[in-house]
Design a protein around this motif. Sequence first.
Motif, PDB file in Angstrom:
ATOM      1  N   TYR A   1       0.833  -1.365   0.190  1.00  0.00           N
ATOM      2  CA  TYR A   1       0.000  -0.089   0.104  1.00  0.00           C
ATOM      3  C   TYR A   1       0.826   1.176  -0.009  1.00  0.00           C
ATOM      4  N   ARG A   2       0.367   2.160  -0.679  1.00  0.00           N
ATOM      5  CA  ARG A   2       1.424   3.592  -0.660  1.00  0.00           C
ATOM      6  C   ARG A   2       0.169   4.622  -0.280  1.00  0.00           C
ATOM      7  N   HIS A   3       0.138   4.925   0.925  1.00  0.00           N
ATOM      8  CA  HIS A   3      -1.096   5.743   1.501  1.00  0.00           C
ATOM      9  C   HIS A   3      -1.110   7.039   0.882  1.00  0.00           C
ATOM     10  N   GLY A   4       0.225   7.443   0.652  1.00  0.00           N
ATOM     11  CA  GLY A   4       0.312   8.898  -0.003  1.00  0.00           C
ATOM     12  C   GLY A   4      -0.347   8.944  -1.324  1.00  0.00           C
ATOM     13  N   LYS A   5      -0.426   7.926  -1.974  1.00  0.00           N
ATOM     14  CA  LYS A   5      -1.163   7.835  -3.208  1.00  0.00           C
ATOM     15  C   LYS A   5      -2.566   7.330  -3.142  1.00  0.00           C
ATOM     16  N   SER A   6      -3.008   6.848  -2.190  1.00  0.00           N
ATOM     17  CA  SER A   6      -4.235   6.108  -1.806  1.00  0.00           C
ATOM     18  C   SER A   6      -4.366   5.021  -2.612  1.00  0.00           C
ATOM     19  N   ILE A   7      -3.237   4.198  -2.626  1.00  0.00           N
ATOM     20  CA  ILE A   7      -3.177   3.117  -3.677  1.00  0.00           C
ATOM     21  C   ILE A   7      -2.940   1.799  -2.783  1.00  0.00           C
ATOM     22  N   ILE A   8      -3.465   0.546  -3.121  1.00  0.00           N
ATOM     23  CA  ILE A   8      -3.368  -0.709  -2.562  1.00  0.00           C
ATOM     24  C   ILE A   8      -3.220  -1.692  -3.707  1.00  0.00           C
ATOM     25  N   GLU A   9      -2.332  -2.399  -3.784  1.00  0.00           N
ATOM     26  CA  GLU A   9      -1.914  -3.167  -5.033  1.00  0.00           C
ATOM     27  C   GLU A   9      -1.058  -4.421  -4.394  1.00  0.00           C
ATOM     28  N   GLY A  10      -0.964  -5.234  -5.332  1.00  0.00           N
ATOM     29  CA  GLY A  10      -0.208  -6.671  -5.012  1.00  0.00           C
ATOM     30  C   GLY A  10      -0.625  -7.565  -6.030  1.00  0.00           C
ATOM     31  N   MET A  11       0.222  -8.914  -6.010  1.00  0.00           N
ATOM     32  CA  MET A  11      -0.144 -10.090  -6.774  1.00  0.00           C
ATOM     33  C   MET A  11      -1.085 -11.025  -5.973  1.00  0.00           C
ATOM     34  N   ILE A  12      -2.011 -11.443  -6.544  1.00  0.00           N
ATOM     35  CA  ILE A  12      -3.078 -12.387  -6.483  1.00  0.00           C
ATOM     36  C   ILE A  12      -2.799 -13.840  -6.972  1.00  0.00           C
ATOM     37  N   ASN A  13      -2.607 -14.831  -6.109  1.00  0.00           N
ATOM     38  CA  ASN A  13      -2.660 -16.250  -7.033  1.00  0.00           C
ATOM     39  C   ASN A  13      -4.158 -16.764  -7.140  1.00  0.00           C
ATOM     40  N   GLY A  14      -4.343 -17.084  -8.262  1.00  0.00           N
ATOM     41  CA  GLY A  14      -5.836 -17.449  -8.537  1.00  0.00           C
ATOM     42  C   GLY A  14      -6.087 -18.537  -9.585  1.00  0.00           C
ATOM     43  N   GLY A  15      -6.987 -19.355  -9.458  1.00  0.00           N
ATOM     44  CA  GLY A  15      -7.382 -20.452 -10.773  1.00  0.00           C
ATOM     45  C   GLY A  15      -8.378 -21.367 -10.150  1.00  0.00           C
ATOM     46  N   SER A  16      -8.496 -22.433 -10.988  1.00  0.00           N
ATOM     47  CA  SER A  16      -9.601 -23.251 -10.764  1.00  0.00           C
ATOM     48  C   SER A  16      -9.195 -24.518  -9.974  1.00  0.00           C
ATOM     49  N   THR A  17     -10.029 -25.013  -9.143  1.00  0.00           N
ATOM     50  CA  THR A  17      -9.919 -26.375  -8.366  1.00  0.00           C
ATOM     51  C   THR A  17     -10.195 -27.473  -9.558  1.00  0.00           C
ATOM     52  N   GLY A  18      -9.477 -28.593  -9.070  1.00  0.00           N
ATOM     53  CA  GLY A  18      -9.760 -29.680  -9.844  1.00  0.00           C
ATOM     54  C   GLY A  18     -10.517 -30.758  -9.630  1.00  0.00           C
ATOM     55  N   TYR A  19     -10.860 -31.581 -10.419  1.00  0.00           N
ATOM     56  CA  TYR A  19     -11.956 -32.701 -10.327  1.00  0.00           C
ATOM     57  C   TYR A  19     -11.279 -34.004 -10.777  1.00  0.00           C
ATOM     58  N   GLY A  20     -10.323 -34.391 -10.351  1.00  0.00           N
ATOM     59  CA  GLY A  20      -9.682 -35.447 -10.582  1.00  0.00           C
ATOM     60  C   GLY A  20      -8.919 -35.261 -12.033  1.00  0.00           C
ATOM     61  N   HIS A  21      -8.728 -33.977 -12.354  1.00  0.00           N
ATOM     62  CA  HIS A  21      -7.875 -33.669 -13.675  1.00  0.00           C
ATOM     63  C   HIS A  21      -6.515 -34.355 -13.706  1.00  0.00           C
ATOM     64  N   GLN A  22      -6.412 -34.927 -14.656  1.00  0.00           N
ATOM     65  CA  GLN A  22      -4.886 -35.602 -14.844  1.00  0.00           C
ATOM     66  C   GLN A  22      -3.849 -34.803 -15.496  1.00  0.00           C
ATOM     67  N   ILE A  23      -2.656 -35.054 -15.025  1.00  0.00           N
ATOM     68  CA  ILE A  23      -1.477 -34.132 -15.288  1.00  0.00           C
ATOM     69  C   ILE A  23      -0.555 -35.049 -16.572  1.00  0.00           C
ATOM     70  N   TYR A  24      -0.287 -34.699 -17.751  1.00  0.00           N
ATOM     71  CA  TYR A  24       0.264 -35.299 -18.591  1.00  0.00           C
ATOM     72  C   TYR A  24       1.590 -34.405 -18.848  1.00  0.00           C
ATOM     73  N   ASP A  25       2.859 -35.286 -19.446  1.00  0.00           N
ATOM     74  CA  ASP A  25       3.573 -34.419 -20.189  1.00  0.00           C
ATOM     75  C   ASP A  25       3.426 -34.220 -21.692  1.00  0.00           C
ATOM     76  N   ILE A  26       3.512 -33.129 -22.115  1.00  0.00           N
ATOM     77  CA  ILE A  26       2.860 -32.850 -23.547  1.00  0.00           C
ATOM     78  C   ILE A  26       3.365 -33.977 -24.673  1.00  0.00           C
ATOM     79  N   LEU A  27       4.720 -34.507 -24.513  1.00  0.00           N
ATOM     80  CA  LEU A  27       5.113 -35.417 -25.377  1.00  0.00           C
ATOM     81  C   LEU A  27       5.119 -36.693 -24.969  1.00  0.00           C
ATOM     82  N   ASN A  28       4.081 -37.093 -24.131  1.00  0.00           N
ATOM     83  CA  ASN A  28       3.877 -38.578 -23.619  1.00  0.00           C
ATOM     84  C   ASN A  28       2.464 -38.792 -23.262  1.00  0.00           C
ATOM     85  N   ASN A  29       1.212 -39.154 -24.021  1.00  0.00           N
ATOM     86  CA  ASN A  29       0.052 -39.343 -23.780  1.00  0.00           C
ATOM     87  C   ASN A  29      -0.486 -40.638 -23.135  1.00  0.00           C
ATOM     88  N   GLU A  30       0.744 -41.583 -23.003  1.00  0.00           N
ATOM     89  CA  GLU A  30       0.206 -42.693 -21.986  1.00  0.00           C
ATOM     90  C   GLU A  30       0.434 -42.727 -20.639  1.00  0.00           C
TER      91      GLU A  30
END
Length: 325
Positions: A83-112
């Motif tokens: 926060y920069r109170h002199g500029k009346s600014i609040i800012e930052g990085m937020i981590n965000g995304g979707s939860t999984g429902y049994g999503h499988q993770i694969y290497d792009i070069l291996n679909n097996e």
Amino acid sequence: MANINLELSIYTFTLNEKFQREDFLDFNEFYRKNFSKKGENPHKVKPEELYKRFVGMILDEFHKKFWLNKDENKGISTTKIDYRHGKSIIEGMINGGSTGYGHQIYDILNNEKTVGEISEKQLASLPYFFKMWTPPDSQVGIIMIQSYSIGSINTILIQFLTSIFAKYGATLKKITHIPNELKESYLKRSSVKKVTFTSTIENRDSRKKFNRAFEDSDGLKVTISVEGLKKKNITDFFKVFNKKKPIGINLSELGMEDEEDYETKFYYEDEDGRKAHAKIKDKFEIRPTIVLPIEVSNENKTPNLKKIVNFTDQLLEKVKKEINY
């Protein structure tokens, strides 16, 4: 992550006292009323301390976990907000995304063979930048939220902020803001790709004449779509567009005889494929996507905090002038 753009959404917002639609709070009043401690003279607490307490409260809301939407399929969290109170600014990085429902993770070069799984208790996250400007002498603030062309946290972050202010009896109301400079540039570079005319057929006999299968469908909507238009600048297009009789043929059976009987929409696109649309009455009041310059990105296409702070600071000054601050 090639061809992924960083984008930006800008909102102006106000705070209303609960159950007081027309009574807007100024931000100084909100902070002093809710973040002065018992026994303190609220008018003697330094603004920097009020900002510190407000930011601390936001961080505490996460409880070192992800804050989920009501469907629990998307979440956001952070461990640090500046926060920069002199500029009346609040800012930052937020981590965000979707939860999984049994999503499988694969290497792009291996679909097996899978290399992991994202369960419903886990979340695939990207970093997002946000900036909030809350001037103490104003009733109008500004929120900026960075997103990606492949996804955003706009809705859930606004929901989170709305819930934060609601805890203190204030209702957040937002309006999307597009800088004038961007709108003018987009209109010069874009063309009309499609025009649609939509009518609701209220009359039962008209629905029956149109198609017997539609006879009992109250509120039936019919849309005529005109596509494949020759590429022409938006301004030039409207110089020859017949506003008084845009369809030009008798469609009275569809309840589209007079201009007031149907809604006309225009769909625009620029040379980079960025789209926007507008109704005929506000055909130049568009909301094109704000694409951030590649210079504010890291090599992996995520936002560079220092560079995006500087860029949005400059943009903020332009937006302030446009809202007559």
